[in-house]
Design a protein around this motif. Sequence first.
Motif, PDB file in Angstrom:
ATOM      1  N   SER A  90      -8.808  -6.657  -2.281  1.00  0.00           N
ATOM      2  CA  SER A  90      -8.773  -5.355  -2.949  1.00  0.00           C
ATOM      3  C   SER A  90      -7.368  -5.024  -3.438  1.00  0.00           C
ATOM      4  O   SER A  90      -6.384  -5.287  -2.738  1.00  0.00           O
ATOM      5  CB  SER A  90      -9.246  -4.255  -1.990  1.00  0.00           C
TER       6      SER A  90
ATOM      7  N   ASP B 198      -6.399   0.524  -5.647  1.00  0.00           N
ATOM      8  CA  ASP B 198      -7.779   0.922  -5.369  1.00  0.00           C
ATOM      9  C   ASP B 198      -7.914   1.432  -3.943  1.00  0.00           C
ATOM     10  O   ASP B 198      -8.626   2.422  -3.685  1.00  0.00           O
ATOM     11  CB  ASP B 198      -8.731  -0.250  -5.599  1.00  0.00           C
ATOM     12  N   GLU B 199      -7.263   0.765  -3.009  1.00  0.00           N
ATOM     13  CA  GLU B 199      -7.324   1.201  -1.610  1.00  0.00           C
ATOM     14  C   GLU B 199      -6.623   2.533  -1.414  1.00  0.00           C
ATOM     15  O   GLU B 199      -7.070   3.380  -0.641  1.00  0.00           O
ATOM     16  CB  GLU B 199      -6.730   0.127  -0.699  1.00  0.00           C
TER      17      GLU B 199
ATOM     18  N   ARG C 247      -9.000   5.155  -2.634  1.00  0.00           N
ATOM     19  CA  ARG C 247     -10.141   5.308  -1.726  1.00  0.00           C
ATOM     20  C   ARG C 247      -9.740   6.074  -0.474  1.00  0.00           C
ATOM     21  O   ARG C 247     -10.449   7.000  -0.045  1.00  0.00           O
ATOM     22  CB  ARG C 247     -10.683   3.924  -1.336  1.00  0.00           C
ATOM     23  N   ILE C 248      -8.618   5.707   0.121  1.00  0.00           N
ATOM     24  CA  ILE C 248      -8.201   6.350   1.366  1.00  0.00           C
ATOM     25  C   ILE C 248      -7.800   7.800   1.134  1.00  0.00           C
ATOM     26  O   ILE C 248      -8.185   8.690   1.893  1.00  0.00           O
ATOM     27  CB  ILE C 248      -7.055   5.542   2.012  1.00  0.00           C
TER      28      ILE C 248
ATOM     29  N   MET D 114      -5.775  -6.764   1.343  1.00  0.00           N
ATOM     30  CA  MET D 114      -5.140  -6.623   0.031  1.00  0.00           C
ATOM     31  C   MET D 114      -4.142  -7.758  -0.199  1.00  0.00           C
ATOM     32  O   MET D 114      -3.596  -8.306   0.762  1.00  0.00           O
ATOM     33  CB  MET D 114      -4.402  -5.273  -0.049  1.00  0.00           C
TER      34      MET D 114
ATOM     35  N   LEU E 208       0.816  -1.210   0.000  1.00  0.00           N
ATOM     36  CA  LEU E 208       0.000   0.000   0.000  1.00  0.00           C
ATOM     37  C   LEU E 208       0.850   1.261   0.000  1.00  0.00           C
ATOM     38  O   LEU E 208       0.469   2.271  -0.595  1.00  0.00           O
ATOM     39  CB  LEU E 208      -0.934  -0.011   1.216  1.00  0.00           C
TER      40      LEU E 208
ATOM     41  N   PRO F 254      -7.390  -0.032   5.839  1.00  0.00           N
ATOM     42  CA  PRO F 254      -7.529  -0.560   4.475  1.00  0.00           C
ATOM     43  C   PRO F 254      -8.273  -1.890   4.471  1.00  0.00           C
ATOM     44  O   PRO F 254      -8.241  -2.644   5.447  1.00  0.00           O
ATOM     45  CB  PRO F 254      -6.075  -0.746   4.017  1.00  0.00           C
ATOM     46  N   ALA F 255      -8.926  -2.177   3.357  1.00  0.00           N
ATOM     47  CA  ALA F 255      -9.517  -3.499   3.155  1.00  0.00           C
ATOM     48  C   ALA F 255      -8.395  -4.511   2.950  1.00  0.00           C
ATOM     49  O   ALA F 255      -7.263  -4.137   2.604  1.00  0.00           O
ATOM     50  CB  ALA F 255     -10.438  -3.469   1.941  1.00  0.00           C
TER      51      ALA F 255
END
Length: 217
Positions: free
Chosen positions: A204, A208-209, A212-213, A186, A15, A183-184
């Motif tokens: 995810s 994408d995360e 989103r964040i 990953m 991430l 986060p979801a």
Amino acid sequence: MTQKIALVTGASRGLGAAMAEELALQGWHVVAVARTTGGLEEVDDRAKAADAPGGLTLAPMDITNDDAMRHLCRSVFDRWGGVDLWVHAAIHAAPLAPAGHIDVKDWDKSVAINLRATGTLIPMVEPLLRARPGGTALFLDDPHTGEKFFGAYGATKTGQIALAQSWAAETVKTGPKVVIAQPAPMPTATRARFFPGEDRAPLSAPRDEALRILSGL
């Protein structure tokens, strides 16, 4: 308009790397910090291949090295006068083990990276964030407190987030803004270490995360 500056610690993979790339795509200049030079260069290559309007300054260093991080923060101040966003994504994922069998080297590394470095970096980075209107620090929660075999990771990650929560409460009126996001799940190397053999298809994507964040800040 002055270009926004982001400091991303733990930017070479997962991430953290996705955050660095997404910020560069949005026009931020990113100071990307990680121990792995090759990983940072790969992030930089992907950003350039995508014609990211922002750029990256690669800082291959260990966040547990107080002198190196202090010098980096001073250099960032001298060059840009502060940072608008700090994303703290650096983490050590110790192997899962019963509490009675935690390897002392993994324990020490977990404390050094997940907990101690956070406590030493906050005082270094806070002046950089205060120097910019709306300066924001972003921490990434991954709650495993009290789960079996997660002793080293769970305890030190929980401690890290507790530090961030205290900082957030202390700076409500004065700034900087402190955000804790979750986060979801990953398909990262960290998760693969915890859940080997897991079906990664439903997870995810880090990109994408990251989007989103960041959109919620």
